[in-house]
Design an enzyme around this catalytic site. Sequence first.
Site, PDB file in Angstrom:
ATOM      1  N   GLU A   2       2.352  -8.106  -1.635  1.00  0.00           N
ATOM      2  CA  GLU A   2       1.115  -8.653  -1.058  1.00  0.00           C
ATOM      3  C   GLU A   2       0.963 -10.157  -1.318  1.00  0.00           C
ATOM      4  O   GLU A   2       0.423 -10.885  -0.489  1.00  0.00           O
ATOM      5  CB  GLU A   2      -0.100  -7.909  -1.641  1.00  0.00           C
TER       6      GLU A   2
ATOM      7  N   GLY B  47       0.821  -1.220   0.000  1.00  0.00           N
ATOM      8  CA  GLY B  47       0.000   0.000   0.000  1.00  0.00           C
ATOM      9  C   GLY B  47       0.844   1.254   0.000  1.00  0.00           C
ATOM     10  O   GLY B  47       0.413   2.297  -0.484  1.00  0.00           O
TER      11      GLY B  47
ATOM     12  N   GLU C  36       1.544   1.786  -3.527  1.00  0.00           N
ATOM     13  CA  GLU C  36       0.286   2.195  -4.172  1.00  0.00           C
ATOM     14  C   GLU C  36      -0.003   3.667  -3.892  1.00  0.00           C
ATOM     15  O   GLU C  36      -0.507   4.394  -4.756  1.00  0.00           O
ATOM     16  CB  GLU C  36      -0.848   1.284  -3.690  1.00  0.00           C
TER      17      GLU C  36
END
Length: 704
Positions: A130, A107, A110
């Site tokens: 992930e 994340g 991201e």
Amino acid sequence: MGNINAVVTYETTDGGAIAIIAMDNPPVNALSHALRSGLVAAIEKARDSGAVKAVMLIGTARAFSAGADISEFGTPRQPPSLIDVIALLDAMAKPVIAAISGLALGGGFELALGCHYRVAAPGSRVGLPEVKLGLLPGAGGTQRLPRLVGAEVAAQIIVSGDPVPAAKALAMGALDAVLEGDFRAAALDFTREVMKAGGKPPRVRDRDDKLAAAKADPSVIDRAVAKQLQRLRGLPAPKACVDAVRAAVTMPFEEGQKKELALFMELLGSPESKAQRHVFFAEREAAKLPDMPADTKEKPIARAVVIGAGTMGGGIAMCFANAGIPVRVIETEQAALTRGLDRVAENYRIAISRGSLTQAEMDKRMAQISGTIDFGAVAEGDLVIEAVFEEMDLKRRVFTEIDRLAKPGALLASNTSTLDINQIAAVTKRPEDVLGMHFFSPANVMRLLEIVRARKTSFTALATALGIGRRIGKVTSVVGVCDGFVGNRMLARRTTQAEMLLLEGALPWDVDAAVLAFGFPMGPFAMGDLAGLDVGWRIRKARGVTAEISDTLCEAGRFGQKTGAGYYRYEKGSRTPMPDPEVEKIILAASEKRGITRRRIDAAEITERMIYPMINEGARILEERMAMRASDIDIIWIYGYGWPVWRGGPMFYADQVGLPQIRDRLAHYAATSPDKTLKPAPLLEKLAASGQGFADLPVQTIAV
Ligand code: T1G
Ligand code: NAD
């Protein structure tokens, strides 16, 4: 500079034109609820400020962000979500620059992909790991990364989960710049350039050019990851990663993001991801001793000495050389030394032929390794690791010499697989400096290091062993002194059952097939051939115990791969196990000699008898406090014996199956078997009866 909250600060510079939003949620800026909320407040503040023309988002030197807070998974979701945060950033009319130092993972990456520009400090790494948690990037990573680097490359990065160095990420288009010098100042300069350039901030979601190849021929994605998917057979997450990247090519951004989230939610609830998240935290807990005083200091290790250049000694030496630590290997005679060092060089050449090492790197590592038959060289080591034959008398003689010659304060370790470290330490005048460092074969490959805590081992020695274990890239777990410690002690239960299954009706390749299907990379018989059947044979002979079929093979000189035949036969130069009718003959004869009527044994029974006796032994190990946590046993089996990570380890798996089931099946087998160890362990009985699991047990100290 103002605090938005405990983990986010907001400040402006350049007369208020540039807002700097800094994340500081130690240790790695995990995107906890607090961090997400703070980011939303800060971004809205910058958005709504008339003065602010550009925004720089920065983390700490260690991490921009290591991604979503994994410890929040499985708890009620609290808004804002990471997708909300990123959508806010993405939609900003003012350019937002992600300034990445250290790590930007999951994340965290991201978040950076949601920004309009990404700059990084040299040595930084970005990635989407992930899949290693049984998940996929769930906040736009599978939709935005393909738009920057192309669908094929993005799929490879996401399915591998491995971090990408900044220089490589720049080359593939994931970053806009790698900035030398004072990173914060350089990132601010970059932000000023962007601000001066003006114009509508470029949104990654609007980029399509890099998707052209896959739009033209979507199969390029499958081809790009075919090998990886083959290796990750049967796991749901890698396949879902590819489906999500495919959606980036075939669907509009919003649709693709919805598809990504749906796949993410499915994986989040999957048993595989629960298992892999358990392993993530278990691995970090395993390196902690509840009773170690916080101020315990580890000793520096500048040079290592390894005694014995056999199967293990050579691999252990490579671990140190690979970490840039000079290592001296001592043997009894030149021929044995040359043989051992030649095997090391051969292992490096194989790595070069596989493209995982360069000649220059091999030369650098070989230069760290030197050999001698002068035992006096023991005095050079800050750490001395003994890896001679598995015979107590020999080890005690060797440790008597080590004690006489090693420098004061050196850490003295034995790589014994089964022997009593207390007895070895007792021949020295410094038992506080003695412990077991149990590597696994091949030592330069297997990541596990069992650290065996003996009665007099000091906390300094333990801290030093844990520290050097981390430096050479090992996953460490501290265990007590007992026969075979944790891993081999449980393995012995499986080995006993494996031999019995052969006598009762199965063949090595039946048993190995069931264990492979369970998810292990190798079955017990192929693994025995790899490690060398003579190691177990030496141990059995020393103890006066027999294993009829294995003994017969060893008496015939069938030690496994090292002799070209064991439970299987091997073509010259090949490591592929081939079923051998000679072995079948030996097994049938052994059954007949025992008067056993052979029967068909199905895979379900084989699997239960390969797994449940080990879990039962794990319960005994916990009862005796030979391990601190059930999760330590999981880590030992995952990193030392190839237990499939997506099954979380034997004790985690037991809790998933349910302890009453395990207890009842063991009792069923115990009723008809001469193997008395099948009787359910008291701890298993107790937990099963009380509806608890191994995960409910508190951490304990090792019994010494
Ligand atoms: N969440 C919570 N805690 C974390 C964490 C995380 N993401 N990463 C690290 N920690 C804790 C860790 O437990 C340890 O705690 C301490 O930080 C130091 O870590 C939507 C869903 C970053 C390479 O998979 O790989 O984003 O033991 O000992 O060796 O798409 O930690 O000290 O109490 O490992 O220097 C994706 C996971 C999440 C990266 C640093 N991110 N972290 O290694 O230190 S899923 C990851 C790591 C996601 C989104 C999805 C490593 C590291 P404690 P450490 P390290
Ligand atoms: P090996 O037979 O391959 O090598 C042992 C080496 O020790 C030989 O090269 C021998 O010449 C040397 N040696 C013997 N006495 C010596 C002395 N006095 N000084 C210097 N060198 C001496 O054995 P291995 O498989 O490498 O096992 C070594 C140790 O590691 C054993 O204790 C074994 O139990 C343990 N171990 C083995 C494995 C495995 O899978 N093979 C795994 C973990 C631990």
